[in-house]
Structures are given as C-alpha cells and as structure tokens.
Motif scaffolding. Structure first.
Motif, mmCIF file in Angstrom:
data_model
loop_
_atom_site.group_PDB
_atom_site.id
_atom_site.type_symbol
_atom_site.label_atom_id
_atom_site.label_comp_id
_atom_site.label_asym_id
_atom_site.label_seq_id
_atom_site.Cartn_x
_atom_site.Cartn_y
_atom_site.Cartn_z
ATOM 1 N N GLU A 1 10.216 -6.259 1.979
ATOM 2 C CA GLU A 1 9.820 -7.335 1.276
ATOM 3 C C GLU A 1 8.870 -7.278 0.184
ATOM 4 O O GLU A 1 9.229 -7.456 -1.055
ATOM 5 N N LYS A 2 8.096 -6.240 0.161
ATOM 6 C CA LYS A 2 7.119 -6.032 -0.569
ATOM 7 C C LYS A 2 7.772 -5.029 -1.795
ATOM 8 O O LYS A 2 7.549 -5.227 -3.096
ATOM 9 N N GLU A 3 8.760 -4.162 -1.259
ATOM 10 C CA GLU A 3 9.428 -3.329 -2.155
ATOM 11 C C GLU A 3 10.020 -4.118 -3.039
ATOM 12 O O GLU A 3 10.473 -3.711 -4.353
ATOM 13 N N PHE B 1 4.413 1.391 -5.483
ATOM 14 C CA PHE B 1 3.827 0.995 -4.126
ATOM 15 C C PHE B 1 2.638 1.425 -3.859
ATOM 16 O O PHE B 1 1.810 0.975 -3.263
ATOM 17 N N TYR C 1 2.463 2.571 5.389
ATOM 18 C CA TYR C 1 2.696 0.932 5.085
ATOM 19 C C TYR C 1 3.526 0.511 6.339
ATOM 20 O O TYR C 1 3.531 -0.341 6.956
ATOM 21 N N ARG D 1 -0.505 0.071 -5.276
ATOM 22 C CA ARG D 1 -0.804 -1.402 -4.975
ATOM 23 C C ARG D 1 -1.279 -1.661 -3.576
ATOM 24 O O ARG D 1 -1.943 -2.576 -3.340
ATOM 25 N N TYR D 2 -0.618 -0.795 -2.905
ATOM 26 C CA TYR D 2 -0.627 -1.245 -1.377
ATOM 27 C C TYR D 2 -1.335 0.229 -0.637
ATOM 28 O O TYR D 2 -2.459 0.198 -0.404
#
Length: 419
Positions: free
Chosen positions: A314-316, A293, A303, A296-297
């Motif tokens: 949601e991203k996870e 993670f 975050y 990418r972010y």
C-alpha cells in the motif's frame, strides 16, 4: 506582474504560463527569438499595440479576448470562435488564426486515425472540444457526440454509445498532471474502436491511452497536436514551409528527453546498479524506489518484517504514484512492484519499462525477507512473478554486467524512438 520590456518580436501570450515547450519547439523551427509573455488582462491593449511585435501564440485565458484586436480572422478562427495565433501584417494590423485546428488534423494523420464516415465521441464541451468538432466536420465524420459533466449526454451515458462509436477523443484536462492517472470513462464496453485520442500531453500516456494501448487500439496523446500547431504558427510567422519530418523530429526529441526509463525485475537482480550505469550514460537522475521508501519510512525489508507485505505494498504504491509523475529519469523499482496491477499505469504514464533478468542463483538475497529460503524460494517467487514481469514490460534482457545491461537498454531506447 509588472510590464516588462519587449525582448522578442515572437512569443506565447498568456496570464500564467509556467513551463512551456513552445520556446524549445520554435527554436527547433529556426525562431530563436521566441519567448514567453505573461500579461494581466489590463495590460493586453498596450502590449498588443507595440509595433515591434510580429507574431504571437495565445493561450488561456486570452484566446477569445484577443479576437477584438484582430482586424482580420481566418475562416477557422471565425468558426471555432477563438484565436491562438496572431500575425502582424504589412499595414500593422493583426491577422488572427487558430492553429490548434491544424495541429489536431496533424495529430490524426500522424497516428493514422481516420474519421471520415465514422462516429466520434468527444469527452468535454469546452473551447478545445469545439476546435476538435470543427476539424472533425471538415474531415467528414458521420456523427459527433459530446459528453459533458454539465449537460446531457453525460459521461456516465458513455455505455449507450459503446456499440457504434469508432473514435473517442478526450478534450478535458482529466488525467492531466498532477491528477494522473485519472480517467472519465473506461473502454471496456466499446466493441469497434479504431482510434483513441487524448489532447493531454503531460503525462504522455493518460489512463485512457494506456487502456487503449493494452487493447491494441491505435492512439495518440496531445504532443503531436502541440507541435503541429506550433509548426502551423511558425509557417505564418516565418513565411516558410515546413514538412511533417520537421514536426516528427521535434516530437521524437521531446519524447527521448522526457520518457522515463523504468527497471523492473526480481529482488537482487541489479536494478540499482544498472540504473546507476544508465544515469551516467544518459546524464539523468536515478530514482531508487526502495531508497526513497527507506528515507520516508524504514528499510523495505524491516517494514515488511514489522507490518507485513500488504501494508508495505500500500505504501509502495502511494510512493510510486508520486515518484512516477516526474519525467526524464531512470527509475529502479522494487522487485514486487508488478504484484499490484494498479502500479502498471503509474509506471507506464511517463515511462518505458525494462525487465532485467539474471540467473536466479546469482541474485542477491541479503536483507530481502521475501527472497529468504534459498534457491527453492526464489524459484517459487519467480514462477509467480515471471508472467507479471512479461505483462508489465515493453522490453526484456539478460545481462552479465551492469554496463552491458545499460548499453543494451540505451541502444533499444533510441532504436525504439527512431523506428
């Protein structure tokens, strides 16, 4: 694709083969010469005429095409209408058989799923479904219904059969890698199921099978069918009898190699350090979901602080969907992965899930915003998450050191497959 020299008298014939378990399976059955033959349609006649060829398995798109090259067909191949195994006879002619028929029967036997006098619902109406249909007829099924996308009854008609269907069999590619975990129907309305089968074997557990597992219904993926048909083919190739124990050994070995080991637990419990110890023991890659993670972010803690926990979750989940399609890995997850029910089938599709635990006062809390607030906050978080960890995991353990945790997981992992 150019014509390549014949390097082996045995192999798998197809147009585009990619990765296949077949050479590994046949090598385990004593045929080290087994290889892959990729051929275009216009190359088939010349290829099949090569006198050095002794035995072939055949996959799409040639299962019907090669029938015309066979001077003799088994009754099963005639009834099914396609051939997946060809054996060279003493007079140089080809004998065609369909060992998928044998493989499917082996699958049912291994899963202890009986179909005699029962109603069976088949999802799909393609070539595989026809093979399954013929086998079910021979095993004495009382009624066989096919659901289809093209002709009635359709998949959406499944609830009409929910009260009296005994067995459900998926013969479609729905739910197959990389489109997993998708499924055509839900089992929620089916009240008397005694078995669920999915001929897909990548992932090991499709969404349909995970639902069956959660409902306590006997189930099987398609790997036993793949291995069972290979054993039946090897019997013809080598003129040798194999017992079910050979097939079981191969299935166990493949599962041990491919099943992910997935670690869940509270933030700061040591999933990464135990994962590193496991990666060294198993000689497997470690996938740390929080690290992926961050690549990418940003750092998960940063975050969450910036965008909030719902946006992070949601991203996870989207990232998890990608990472868990792999096999043969150690996967360390974030502490809150269990807070979203949709994450369970993503994790379980290719993995065995281990809940690792330590006393709350020993958990690391640095740069973990959801763990801030001291022991009281951790206790509140644990109260919420404990039942979720229990629901997600197949095994749980406490440990004093990462090496101890890794050793216990390794022991349980192999004991599970050998039980």
């Amino acid at each position: 694709m150019s014509q390549t020299p014949l390097l082996s008298p045995y192999g798998l014939l197809g147009k585009t083969l990619g990765h296949s378990y077949s050479p590994e399976i046949h090598k385990a059955l004593g045929n080290a010469a087994y290889t892959l033959f990729e051929r275009f349609p216009h190359e088939l006649a010349q290829f099949l005429a090569q006198p050095d060829l002794k035995g072939l398995n055949v996959t799409i798109p040639y299962k019907q095409t090669v029938m015309s090259a066979c001077q003799r067909l088994s009754d099963a191949a005639k009834r099914i209408g396609c051939v997946n195994t060809m054996v060279r006879q003493a007079d140089n002619s080809w004998y065609g058989h369909n060992t998928d028929y044998d493989g499917f029967i082996f699958l049912l036997q291994r899963a202890h799923i009986t179909v005699a006098h029962k109603k069976v619902l088949i999802l799909g109406d393609g070539a595989t479904s026809h093979t399954v249909h013929i086998a079910l007829e021979d095993l004495g099924a009382r009624e066989i219904i096919h659901l289809s996308r093209k002709t009635a009854p359709f998949y959406e008609d499944a609830p009409q059969h929910s009260e009296d269907t005994d067995i459900i069999i998926n013969t479609t590619p729905v739910g197959m890698y990389p489109h997993c975990p998708n499924q055509l129907i839900t089992l929620a309305d089916f009240t008397k199921l005694s078995g669920v089968v999915d001929v897909v074997y990548n992932p090991y557990r499709t969404a349909l099978l995970i639902e069956a597992e959660q409902r306590g219904i006997p189930y099987s993926d398609g790997l036993p069918m793949l291995v069972g048909q290979a054993v039946a083919a090897a019997t013809l190739f080598q003129n040798k009898t194999f017992g079910p124990e050979e097939a079981d050994t191969i299935i166990t070995k493949l599962r041990q190699q491919q099943e992910n080991i997935i670690l869940i637990g509270m933030p700061g419990v040591g999933k990464t350090t135990v994962g590193q110890a496991l990666a060294a023991r198993f000689k497997r890659p470690l996938i740390d979901c929080d690290e992926e993670f961050e690549k990418r972010y940003s750092h998960p803690g940063d975050y969450i602080a910036t965008y909030g926990e719902p946006a992070f979750r949601e991203k996870e989940t989207a990232l998890l969907q990608e990472l868990c399609k792999t096999t043969g890995a150690i996967i360390a997850t974030g502490g809150g992965i269990v807070t979203r029910p949709e994450n369970y089938p993503i994790l379980r599709q290719n993995g065995r899930i281990y809940w690792i635990r330590r006393p709350l006062e020993r958990l690391a809390t640095d740069n973990r915003p959801l763990s801030q607030g001291g022991l009281q906050r951790l206790e509140e978080l644990y109260t919420i998450r404990q039942p979720l960890y229990e629901t997600f995991s197949q095994y749980s353990l406490d440990f004093a050191t990462p090496d101890e945790g890794a050793q216990r997981i390794e022991e349980e992992y192999y004991a599970h497959f050998n039980s």
